[in-house]
Design a protein around this motif. Structure first.
Motif, short mmCIF file in Angstrom:
data_model
loop_
_atom_site.label_atom_id
_atom_site.label_comp_id
_atom_site.label_asym_id
_atom_site.label_seq_id
_atom_site.Cartn_x
_atom_site.Cartn_y
_atom_site.Cartn_z
N ALA A 71 11.12 -3.58 -1.74
CA ALA A 71 11.57 -3.15 -0.41
C ALA A 71 12.81 -3.93 0.03
O ALA A 71 13.72 -3.39 0.65
CB ALA A 71 10.45 -3.32 0.61
N GLY A 72 12.83 -5.24 -0.30
CA GLY A 72 13.99 -6.05 0.06
C GLY A 72 15.26 -5.59 -0.62
O GLY A 72 16.32 -5.46 0.01
N PHE B 6 15.80 -2.61 -1.79
CA PHE B 6 16.10 -1.29 -1.24
C PHE B 6 16.85 -1.42 0.09
O PHE B 6 17.87 -0.75 0.31
CB PHE B 6 14.80 -0.50 -1.05
N ALA B 7 16.37 -2.29 0.96
CA ALA B 7 17.01 -2.46 2.27
C ALA B 7 18.43 -3.00 2.12
O ALA B 7 19.36 -2.56 2.80
CB ALA B 7 16.18 -3.40 3.14
N LEU C 260 20.64 -0.18 0.80
CA LEU C 260 20.86 0.85 1.83
C LEU C 260 21.91 0.39 2.83
O LEU C 260 22.83 1.14 3.18
CB LEU C 260 19.54 1.15 2.52
N CYS C 261 21.79 -0.87 3.30
CA CYS C 261 22.78 -1.38 4.26
C CYS C 261 24.16 -1.48 3.63
O CYS C 261 25.17 -1.18 4.28
CB CYS C 261 22.33 -2.75 4.76
N THR D 148 18.89 -10.94 -3.78
CA THR D 148 17.63 -10.24 -3.52
C THR D 148 16.92 -9.89 -4.83
O THR D 148 15.70 -10.09 -4.96
CB THR D 148 17.90 -8.96 -2.71
N ALA E 50 18.28 4.39 -2.61
CA ALA E 50 18.91 3.69 -1.48
C ALA E 50 20.36 4.11 -1.27
O ALA E 50 20.82 4.19 -0.12
CB ALA E 50 18.84 2.18 -1.71
N GLY F 23 21.70 5.38 2.26
CA GLY F 23 22.64 4.50 2.95
C GLY F 23 23.96 5.19 3.24
O GLY F 23 24.55 4.99 4.32
N ILE G 61 20.92 -9.25 8.19
CA ILE G 61 19.82 -8.46 7.63
C ILE G 61 19.40 -9.03 6.29
O ILE G 61 18.19 -9.11 5.98
CB ILE G 61 20.26 -6.98 7.49
N ASN H 169 15.75 -10.33 5.25
CA ASN H 169 15.20 -9.66 4.08
C ASN H 169 14.73 -10.68 3.04
O ASN H 169 13.59 -10.66 2.56
CB ASN H 169 16.30 -8.77 3.50
#
Length: 813
Positions: free
Chosen positions: A17-18, A20-21, A24-25, A282, A322, A326, A702, A706
């Motif tokens: 998830a990290g 992915f976030a 995406l950002c 990440t 992602a 994004g 973020i 994350n």
């Protein structure tokens, strides 16, 4: 292999998830920057005033230069000028004589506001321009009531101005222009323009107020464009049709397009660099949390290549999801940026975003490439573990850095030193701004590569005070000492956030403080009035008892070659009583219509000294080759060049300026401080930079949340074991509190060192002095970093401890 990858993603959703976030950002940021860049390249502005004229002729709004390269190749470059280029009225006669051309109308445009002095806008708050009534047909404007102006003290206002000011035919209003005056409204138009106010005078009065005798700003015509082009060939005129008429009408649109190209490219490039760094960290943390699993695969004969392929395909699948999401999120972000830049005046209100397929596609591909590259970089060390040592190495947690990583870290640090030295020798914002951000990022990359070594050294320094602290301090020291690699993973994004935030914020304060200080120290006048004071007011003040000197100051921009230089125009008489530019050589006594004074920074860059000629192009495109009569030191506060006010006034759109008054001015004249005006000019540029680079800061923030949340969530088995041996939840949370404080302290020290080194080099080149870092502002940055660390750590820890300790240990096994 694909089945194993899918199973890993399915059973380790939290771990991915990290990543992915972060992806995406990153894709959203790159897409938004791409839309800005695409708008700068292909954006258009619809005409308003010139909507009724199919063909519009104006002066050339560019400075041109042909560069001869190797092998005789030529490259043509053009840069926009700062003011409106005027045309001789005789060009209109040429257009009228062209075959098939009819309905030729000339236009003059000048600032004219219905409202208070110095407002800069009309009664409805929009930009307000004066015109002669003969040019009403360019829109076309027609009368709703009243008649056309016939006397010099009569005007026609548009429908929007009449509505905003409650004006009717017969009303008397004050119009602020180069020569202010009272006028009687004799007509109101049916039409109103979307983004500007139009005030119409008689043709003769408009020509007098414009101050360019025998010149016009535009010529509108009906007829074939090719015939018009043939008629004006050999003159400085350019012909516009279609949406190109909008660029001719809104001069700020072309400058905004150029700014969007540079801003979109710089911001997008910075975003990609930060994205690769953040996503690599990440993925590194995600893979590190799975080292036991990867070690088992190696022990059962999985080859390093298979391990790398597995991790690469995991990243590929995460990036495939992602990236497009994004990119889609980047489109509304681009519109949000557009609104912010419009609010700051950096974009004209009618320059619409160009939303094409390329920016989202490029953003999705960039996110995918960043994911795969980050995964491959991360997987190299893990895949090389020898099967015999795999399980023991994973269980113990490798702490040593390989020689390749140490060499890479040293090489990147050396590159950062080179960039820092280069930055110390750059003295223009256009050159230094991208290098400044790049320098901070490269230093952070060096910290990331050498992170475990730095972490061990930091923990060794913090271990003694931590062990003396109550409530989990000893546990925190032990955990930090045993997890140097994990500590390095969480320190890096926090260091990046603190370093970048401090650099971005305090670059602006350094420039603003230096400019304000120079303006205050150099202003000898007791009073400053401005910023839009008419020339006539200065003449009246000079005749006022008690006033010993009045210096009028105008500001504009000129081109030397293709480079922009800020210029001020001053009245030479009595200058020694109102202004001290810190003259280093030469004298301002000889400043006249054929002379120029140059700041020391500009003189070094241009290679000139007193007595030399300096060919340049004034704001309206007029060539000018003055003689350098002085070199002065306070260039940040007063501009790169200084010329005579009367000379500059003839080549700017608005000849109203600031007054420096020595003595006692009459009561009722609004005055401000010189520092206030300098701060206002610096603040306008700073706000645009804050909005643009604020996205990078938000992205790194973020990433901090994350990464810290991932790191804390991955310690659920550790927390369970501590609880099984009798440690309470409160003691664990206290331990995490001390750990978080230690992480924040290490990141604060590293981030501050990076920012301070970068800012010192920047200030040495730009101001010749130290950087200006407001203590409260810096403490705010550090407090923000600590707040982020706490917000990411404690909720994740509580969530990690929701299961029973025995179940958590079994699940991990």
């Amino acid at each position: 292999m694909l089945g194993l990858v899918l199973a890993t993603l399915r059973h380790r959703k939290a771990g991915f998830a990290g990543a992915f976030a972060a992806l995406l950002c990153a894709a959203a940021l790159v897409c938004a920057c791409g839309v800005l860049l695409d708008t700068g390249l292909r954006g258009s502005v619809e005409p308003e005033r010139y909507a009724g004229a199919p063909v519009v002729v104006t002066g050339d709004q560019f400075v041109h230069k042909t560069i001869v390269k190797k092998e005789g190749k030529r490259k043509h470059k053009a840069k926009p000028i700062a003011e409106r280029a005027w045309l001789p009225a005789s060009v209109a006669a040429r257009v009228r004589a062209a075959h098939g051309v009819r309905g030729v109308v000339t236009e003059v445009t000048f600032p004219a506001e219905i409202g208070s002095a110095g407002s800069g806008s009309g009664a409805d708050g929009r930009a307000s321009w004066g015109h002669g009534w003969e040019s009403a047909a360019l829109t076309p404007f027609t009368l709703r009531e009243g008649r056309a102006p016939a006397a010099d003290d009569e005007i026609v206002v548009d429908a929007a101005a009449a509505r905003a000011g409650g004006l009717r035919v017969g009303a008397t209003v004050r119009v602020q222009a180069a020569v202010p005056g009272s006028y009687r409204v004799v007509g109101v138009t049916r039409q109103a323009l979307a983004h500007q106010t139009a005030v119409f005078f008689t043709t003769a009065q408009a020509a007098r107020l414009a101050g360019h005798g025998g010149m016009v700003t535009a010529i509108g015509a009906h007829g074939p464009a090719k015939a018009v082009e043939g008629a004006v060939r050999g003159t400085a005129a350019t012909v516009h049709t279609g949406d190109d008429r909008g660029r001719a009408e809104f001069l700020g649109a072309e400058k905004a397009r150029v700014k969007l190209i540079s801003m979109g490219g710089a911001l997008g490039g910075t975003a990609l660099l930060v994205a690769v760094l953040v996503v690599s960290g990440t993925f590194a943390l995600s893979v590190r949390q799975r080292e036991r699993e990867i070690a088992l695969l190696r022990a059962v004969a999985a080859t390093p290549r298979q391990v790398r392929r597995m991790i690469g395909r995991e990243a590929l699948l995460v990036g495939l999801v992602a990236g497009p999401l994004g990119a889609a999120a980047g489109l509304p972000l681009a519109f949000r940026l557009r609104d912010e830049f419009r609010g700051l005046g950096a974009l004209p209100p009618n320059l619409e975003l160009v939303v094409g397929p390329f920016p989202p596609l490029a953003a999705a591909l960039a996110a995918l490439a960043a994911a795969v590259a980050a995964a491959r970089i991360t997987a190299r060390g893990t895949a090389r573990i020898r099967p015999v040592e795999a399980l023991g190495d994973a269980a113990a947690g490798r702490a040593r850095l390989g020689p390749a990583r140490i060499a890479a870290g040293a090489a990147v640090a050396a590159g950062a030193v080179v960039l820092t030295v280069l930055l110390a020798h750059l003295d223009t914002e256009a050159a230094s701004s991208p290098v400044t951000i790049l320098t901070a990022i490269v230093w952070t990359v060096a910290v990331a590569l050498l992170g475990p070594l730095i972490a061990r050294g930091a923990v060794a320094a913090l271990a003694v005070p931590l062990r003396l602290l109550p409530g989990g301090g000893h546990l925190a020291a032990a955990n930090l000492a045993a997890g140097a690699r994990r500590l390095a993973s969480v320190v890096t994004p926090l260091t990046l956030m603190i370093g970048l935030t401090a650099t971005i914020l305090f670059v602006q304060t350094t420039i603003g403080h230096a400019a304000t200080r120079q303006a205050r120290e150099g202003t000898l006048a007791a009073h400053v009035a401005g910023p839009r004071v008419p020339h006539g007011t200065a003449e009246e003040l000079r005749r006022t008892p008690g006033v010993t000197a009045v210096t009028e100051v105008l500001h504009s921009t000129v081109r030397v070659g293709l480079e922009n230089y800020a210029v001020q125009g001053v009245t030479p008489d009595g200058l020694d009583r109102t202004l001290d530019l810190d003259v280093r050589s030469g004298s301002l006594d000889r400043l006249d219509a054929s002379a120029v004074a140059v700041s020391a920074t500009a003189a070094r860059r241009l290679g000139v000294r007193p007595g030399d000629r300096l060919p340049l192009t004034l704001g309206d495109g007029t060539p000018f080759a003055p003689t350098v009569v002085a070199v002065y030191g306070r260039g940040l506060g007063f501009g790169d060049l200084t010329v005579s006010r009367d000379l500059l006034a003839a080549h700017v759109d608005d000849p109203r300026g600031t007054l420096l008054i020595a003595g006692s001015p009459p009561r009722g004249l609004p005055v401000v401080s010189a520092g206030t005006l300098a701060e206002a000019r610096s603040a306008a540029d700073a706000e645009v930079a804050y909005v643009a680079m604020g996205l990078i800061i938000a992205f790194t923030a973020i990433a901090v949340v994350n990464t810290l949340a991932m790191s804390t969530a991955g310690r659920s088995r550790e927390f369970a074991l501590l609880r099984l041996v009798g440690t309470t939840r409160r003691q664990i949370m206290a331990m995490l509190g001390w750990e978080t404080l230690a992480v924040a302290a290490i990141a604060a020290a590293l981030g501050t060192a990076i920012a301070l080194g970068t800012l010192t080099a920047f200030a040495a080149g730009m101001t010749g002095g130290p950087p200006y870092v407001p203590p409260i502002g810096h403490l705010g940055v550090l407090a923000f970093g600590l707040l982020l660390a706490g917000a990411a750590t404690f909720p994740a820890a509580r969530l990690a401890m929701t299961a029973r300790p025995a179940d958590a240990v079994a699940a991990r096994e």
